[in-house]
Design an enzyme around this catalytic site. Sequence first.
Site, PDB file in Angstrom:
ATOM      1  N   ASN A 205     -42.152  33.959  83.228  1.00  0.00           N
ATOM      2  CA  ASN A 205     -40.729  34.163  82.919  1.00  0.00           C
ATOM      3  C   ASN A 205     -39.869  33.686  84.082  1.00  0.00           C
ATOM      4  OD1 ASN A 205     -40.306  36.488  84.794  1.00  0.00           O
ATOM      5  ND2 ASN A 205     -41.880  37.377  83.477  1.00  0.00           N
ATOM      6  N   ASP A 274     -45.578  41.224  79.338  1.00  0.00           N
ATOM      7  CA  ASP A 274     -46.114  42.278  78.473  1.00  0.00           C
ATOM      8  C   ASP A 274     -47.435  41.875  77.820  1.00  0.00           C
ATOM      9  OD1 ASP A 274     -44.107  44.216  78.848  1.00  0.00           O
ATOM     10  OD2 ASP A 274     -42.740  42.990  77.655  1.00  0.00           O
ATOM     11  N   LYS A 284     -59.246  22.598  80.412  1.00  0.00           N
ATOM     12  CA  LYS A 284     -57.910  22.346  79.867  1.00  0.00           C
ATOM     13  C   LYS A 284     -58.007  22.171  78.343  1.00  0.00           C
ATOM     14  CE  LYS A 284     -54.077  19.176  80.172  1.00  0.00           C
ATOM     15  NZ  LYS A 284     -53.767  17.783  80.330  1.00  0.00           N
ATOM     16  N   PHE A 318     -36.965  48.925  86.433  1.00  0.00           N
ATOM     17  CA  PHE A 318     -35.887  47.997  86.099  1.00  0.00           C
ATOM     18  C   PHE A 318     -35.921  47.737  84.592  1.00  0.00           C
ATOM     19  CE2 PHE A 318     -33.747  45.810  89.706  1.00  0.00           C
ATOM     20  CZ  PHE A 318     -34.243  46.622  90.708  1.00  0.00           C
ATOM     21  N   LYS A 336     -40.892  56.228  80.343  1.00  0.00           N
ATOM     22  CA  LYS A 336     -41.778  55.842  81.451  1.00  0.00           C
ATOM     23  C   LYS A 336     -41.723  56.861  82.596  1.00  0.00           C
ATOM     24  CE  LYS A 336     -41.466  50.934  80.325  1.00  0.00           C
ATOM     25  NZ  LYS A 336     -41.923  49.617  80.742  1.00  0.00           N
TER      26      LYS A 336
HETATM   27  O1  C5P Z   1     -40.475  47.769  78.990  1.00  0.00           O
HETATM   28  P1  C5P Z   1     -39.893  46.774  79.938  1.00  0.00           P
HETATM   29  O2  C5P Z   1     -40.800  45.621  80.226  1.00  0.00           O
HETATM   30  O3  C5P Z   1     -38.520  46.316  79.601  1.00  0.00           O
HETATM   31  O4  C5P Z   1     -39.711  47.635  81.278  1.00  0.00           O
HETATM   32  C1  C5P Z   1     -39.321  47.040  82.478  1.00  0.00           C
HETATM   33  C2  C5P Z   1     -39.854  47.857  83.616  1.00  0.00           C
HETATM   34  O5  C5P Z   1     -41.234  48.130  83.402  1.00  0.00           O
HETATM   35  C3  C5P Z   1     -39.795  47.118  84.930  1.00  0.00           C
HETATM   36  O6  C5P Z   1     -39.615  48.054  85.962  1.00  0.00           O
HETATM   37  C4  C5P Z   1     -41.157  46.438  84.999  1.00  0.00           C
HETATM   38  O7  C5P Z   1     -41.516  46.193  86.346  1.00  0.00           O
HETATM   39  C5  C5P Z   1     -42.044  47.460  84.345  1.00  0.00           C
HETATM   40  N1  C5P Z   1     -43.178  46.897  83.600  1.00  0.00           N
HETATM   41  C6  C5P Z   1     -44.457  47.200  84.000  1.00  0.00           C
HETATM   42  N2  C5P Z   1     -45.539  46.713  83.304  1.00  0.00           N
HETATM   43  C7  C5P Z   1     -45.372  45.964  82.202  1.00  0.00           C
HETATM   44  C8  C5P Z   1     -44.073  45.661  81.783  1.00  0.00           C
HETATM   45  C9  C5P Z   1     -43.001  46.137  82.499  1.00  0.00           C
HETATM   46  O8  C5P Z   1     -44.617  47.887  85.002  1.00  0.00           O
HETATM   47  N3  C5P Z   1     -46.422  45.502  81.563  1.00  0.00           N
END
Ligand code: C5P
Length: 390
Positions: A205, A274, A284, A318, A336
């Site tokens: 990203n 995610d 490849k 965040f 969370k």
């Molecule tokens: O659910 P979302 O991805 O929007 O949440 C963002 C927060 O969760 C951020 O603090 C990010 O660092 C954390 N996060 C995480 N592990 C993931 C996805 C997001 O710790 N797989």
Amino acid sequence: MKTVIVGISSSVAAFKSVQLVSDLLKEGLDVEVIETKNATEFVTPLQFSSLTKHKTYVNTFDRVENYDVEHISLAKKADVFIVAPATANVIAKLANGIAEDMLTTTFLACDCEKIIAPAMNTKMYENPITQENIEKLKKYGVKFVEPATGLLACGDEGKGKLASVDDLKEAVLSSLREKKLAGRKVLITAGPTMEAIDPVRFISNHSSGKQGYALAKAAKNLGAEVTLVSGPVSIKEPYGVNTIKVKSALEMFEEVKKHFDEVDYVVMSAAVADYRPKNVASQKLKKSDDDMSIELVRNPDILKYLGEHKTKQKICGFAMETENQLENATKKFFGKNCDLLVLNDLFEKGAGFKGDTNVVTLITKENNEKLEMMSKEELSYVILNKLMEV
Ligand code: C5P
């Protein structure tokens, strides 16, 4: 206004101190410069005086008409004294209490925080005599900004280059901050994660890591012992921070778990992917005329895991939402088990991934507070102060 004394000894790196002085002035500090006599061969006193609007000191007795003992009055008003560049010769004098010119005399008379940034040939730096002098000064509380490794003016390659102006500035600013996080351990994650598809392709990203790196610097400046677990970014490692580089979310998860038990605060500013490809091809992937799809599996939610396993830790997450921002972010805050959530406003001018500023709303159990646009540096202090409060 805080006063910084910049002491300059005779090294080819003395030109970097001009930039350092200029940067410190831009931070709103009062800067006084003391040069050794030989340093004036590299940069003239006039050059520094034009910037600082003060006399540049060289000799102990070069202005007796106001009957002020200058090395003492300078020493009294200083909040930080940095010697950059510091030659092997000056380090040896300072380590042995020799006070023979304005620089060494004032250094000895100062009881403020002191920083030394060595610059010399590698052999001189590594010589046990120099190392012993450095150890002795460290024992008396003097901080050192380690020299960098690279091509030296003498043509040799090795350790001994004056640290970067940014690192020198950070060391000064760090000394001036109130050490609200002294004795505390802080874990920060930053940047994107990179999820491999095959040996050359990945899913990632736009996160630049700027906010996370600014948080790490700020926590360090507030006196914390900082571990930064960083995804792939192109920012220099922050000075004085234990930076651990990772690529994937799984690697980040492992590193975070390793440090979690021992820390007091965690700030998860990384944009963790995610999902990751279920299978990573060892070669490849070949294209064909057909469409193709990649099966994705969920990555662990690191923040959620931390929220479920926290004991003493205060945790900041965040969020970046594109719709029903506050509602979704509030759900995330509770879901969370965070102590603080920073909601990034993606659509506001001055907010988001790549820039140097941010516009955010801070969400706590009590309320939501939308903040003005501010630099990512400034915001880092606001976030850390809030996390200490909640
Ligand atoms: O659910 P979302 O991805 O929007 O949440 C963002 C927060 O969760 C951020 O603090 C990010 O660092 C954390 N996060 C995480 N592990 C993931 C996805 C997001 O710790 N797989």
